[in-house]
Design a protein around this motif. Structure first.
Motif, PDB file in Angstrom:
ATOM      1  N   LEU A   1       0.834  -1.194   0.000  1.00 20.36           N
ATOM      2  CA  LEU A   1       0.000   0.000   0.000  1.00 20.36           C
ATOM      3  C   LEU A   1       0.873   1.250   0.000  1.00 20.36           C
ATOM      4  O   LEU A   1       1.981   1.233   0.527  1.00 20.36           O
ATOM      5  CB  LEU A   1      -0.868  -0.009   1.263  1.00 20.36           C
ATOM      6  CG  LEU A   1      -1.909   1.070   1.459  1.00 20.36           C
ATOM      7  CD1 LEU A   1      -3.030   0.926   0.440  1.00 20.36           C
ATOM      8  CD2 LEU A   1      -2.485   0.971   2.858  1.00 20.36           C
ATOM      9  N   ALA A   2       0.377   2.310  -0.586  1.00 18.99           N
ATOM     10  CA  ALA A   2       1.016   3.628  -0.494  1.00 18.99           C
ATOM     11  C   ALA A   2      -0.059   4.649  -0.175  1.00 18.99           C
ATOM     12  O   ALA A   2      -1.158   4.593  -0.717  1.00 18.99           O
ATOM     13  CB  ALA A   2       1.712   3.984  -1.805  1.00 18.99           C
ATOM     14  N   ARG A   3       0.279   5.573   0.720  1.00 18.87           N
ATOM     15  CA  ARG A   3      -0.618   6.682   1.071  1.00 18.87           C
ATOM     16  C   ARG A   3       0.193   7.965   0.987  1.00 18.87           C
ATOM     17  O   ARG A   3       1.325   8.017   1.443  1.00 18.87           O
ATOM     18  CB  ARG A   3      -1.154   6.545   2.491  1.00 18.87           C
ATOM     19  CG  ARG A   3      -2.158   5.448   2.667  1.00 18.87           C
ATOM     20  CD  ARG A   3      -2.787   5.572   4.061  1.00 18.87           C
ATOM     21  NE  ARG A   3      -3.711   4.516   4.336  1.00 18.87           N
ATOM     22  CZ  ARG A   3      -4.983   4.495   3.971  1.00 18.87           C
ATOM     23  NH1 ARG A   3      -5.483   5.482   3.281  1.00 18.87           N
ATOM     24  NH2 ARG A   3      -5.752   3.490   4.283  1.00 18.87           N
ATOM     25  N   TYR A   4      -0.430   9.000   0.422  1.00 24.65           N
ATOM     26  CA  TYR A   4       0.203  10.308   0.393  1.00 24.65           C
ATOM     27  C   TYR A   4      -0.836  11.343   0.759  1.00 24.65           C
ATOM     28  O   TYR A   4      -1.928  11.367   0.190  1.00 24.65           O
ATOM     29  CB  TYR A   4       0.793  10.620  -0.977  1.00 24.65           C
ATOM     30  CG  TYR A   4       1.407  12.000  -1.048  1.00 24.65           C
ATOM     31  CD1 TYR A   4       2.536  12.311  -0.293  1.00 24.65           C
ATOM     32  CD2 TYR A   4       0.845  12.996  -1.830  1.00 24.65           C
ATOM     33  CE1 TYR A   4       3.098  13.582  -0.336  1.00 24.65           C
ATOM     34  CE2 TYR A   4       1.404  14.265  -1.885  1.00 24.65           C
ATOM     35  CZ  TYR A   4       2.530  14.548  -1.136  1.00 24.65           C
ATOM     36  OH  TYR A   4       3.082  15.806  -1.178  1.00 24.65           O
ATOM     37  N   SER A   5      -0.510  12.190   1.709  1.00 24.86           N
ATOM     38  CA  SER A   5      -1.412  13.250   2.126  1.00 24.86           C
ATOM     39  C   SER A   5      -0.956  14.563   1.508  1.00 24.86           C
ATOM     40  O   SER A   5       0.127  15.059   1.831  1.00 24.86           O
ATOM     41  CB  SER A   5      -1.419  13.384   3.652  1.00 24.86           C
ATOM     42  OG  SER A   5      -2.098  14.565   4.013  1.00 24.86           O
ATOM     43  N   GLU A   6      -1.779  15.104   0.630  1.00 21.46           N
ATOM     44  CA  GLU A   6      -1.497  16.421   0.047  1.00 21.46           C
ATOM     45  C   GLU A   6      -1.485  17.483   1.138  1.00 21.46           C
ATOM     46  O   GLU A   6      -0.690  18.412   1.111  1.00 21.46           O
ATOM     47  CB  GLU A   6      -2.564  16.777  -0.993  1.00 21.46           C
ATOM     48  CG  GLU A   6      -2.627  15.843  -2.178  1.00 21.46           C
ATOM     49  CD  GLU A   6      -1.613  16.194  -3.258  1.00 21.46           C
ATOM     50  OE1 GLU A   6      -1.074  17.312  -3.240  1.00 21.46           O
ATOM     51  OE2 GLU A   6      -1.369  15.334  -4.112  1.00 21.46           O
ATOM     52  N   LYS A   7      -2.382  17.340   2.111  1.00 18.84           N
ATOM     53  CA  LYS A   7      -2.537  18.332   3.169  1.00 18.84           C
ATOM     54  C   LYS A   7      -1.286  18.437   4.055  1.00 18.84           C
ATOM     55  O   LYS A   7      -0.748  19.509   4.255  1.00 18.84           O
ATOM     56  CB  LYS A   7      -3.759  17.970   4.014  1.00 18.84           C
ATOM     57  CG  LYS A   7      -4.076  18.941   5.109  1.00 18.84           C
ATOM     58  CD  LYS A   7      -5.339  18.483   5.823  1.00 18.84           C
ATOM     59  CE  LYS A   7      -5.648  19.374   7.002  1.00 18.84           C
ATOM     60  NZ  LYS A   7      -6.823  18.890   7.731  1.00 18.84           N
TER      61      LYS A   7
END
Length: 191
Positions: A70-76
């Motif tokens: 899995l990969a997660r990226y938060s723009e915020k």
């Protein structure tokens, strides 16, 4: 006739000479995923020289994710988490803060929460779980590493990584090298 025969042989010998020096050796087999930047959903590395790739025989779901990577990226908050698990070997996780685009990021800290990164760290857990345990080895100020992000655009994150991780309780150190990943990322938990 002998002269004509010699004239015909000279070009033939030249052509054969050109091809005799051409030996193409096949590329050596690399069991790790090839480097790519198109959302291939791949991650892999070598842990102390042994190949690690995600694997889980029985599927499970992590908030709409997939069963072993899995990969997660938060723009915020500009945080990135990339990881995977192999139920026979353990899990590898990378947590980065202040990720603004492609470039080199140093792994030199320990993050107590791999879902909400608070520091740049690399983790290896000898158990196939996505949480910190007594079997977790992590980067720190002495045992560092790096992530080179080659793409962060169009909801794709790709790059390379390597790090050394230590178990604070036992002192055991593992070397993680030749790491590469390529994912479509999910939104971060704080988006």
């Amino acid at each position: 006739m002998n002269k004509l025969h010699s004239l015909l042989l000279i070009p033939l010998i030249g052509i054969l000479g050109l091809f005799s020096g051409c030996t193409t050796e096949p590329e050596p087999f690399d069991p790790l995923p090839k480097e790519s930047q198109s959302g291939q959903r791949t991650i892999g590395c070598r842990i102390d020289g042994e190949v690690w790739k995600p694997y889980r025989a029985v599927g499970w779901d992590i908030k709409g994710g997939n069963n072993d990577r899995l990969a997660r990226y938060s723009e915020k908050s500009k945080t990135l988490w990339v990881g995977g698990t192999n139920e026979n070997i353990g899990s590898v996780d990378i947590c980065l803060t202040n990720v603004t685009g492609p470039g080199r990021y140093v792994l030199d800290s320990f993050s107590p929460d791999v879902v909400r990164p608070v520091a740049n760290c690399g983790l290896f857990s000898a158990t196939p779980e996505y949480y910190i345990s007594s079997n977790t080895l992590a980067t720190d100020a002495t045992n560092q590493g790096e992530v080179i992000i080659t793409k962060l655009a169009d909801n794709i994150v790709a790059g390379r990584f390597s790090f050394k991780a230590v178990n604070k309780k036992t002192g055991k150190i593992v070397s993680i090298n030749d790491g590469r990943f390529d994912f479509y990322y999910l939104p971060g938990v704080d988006d």
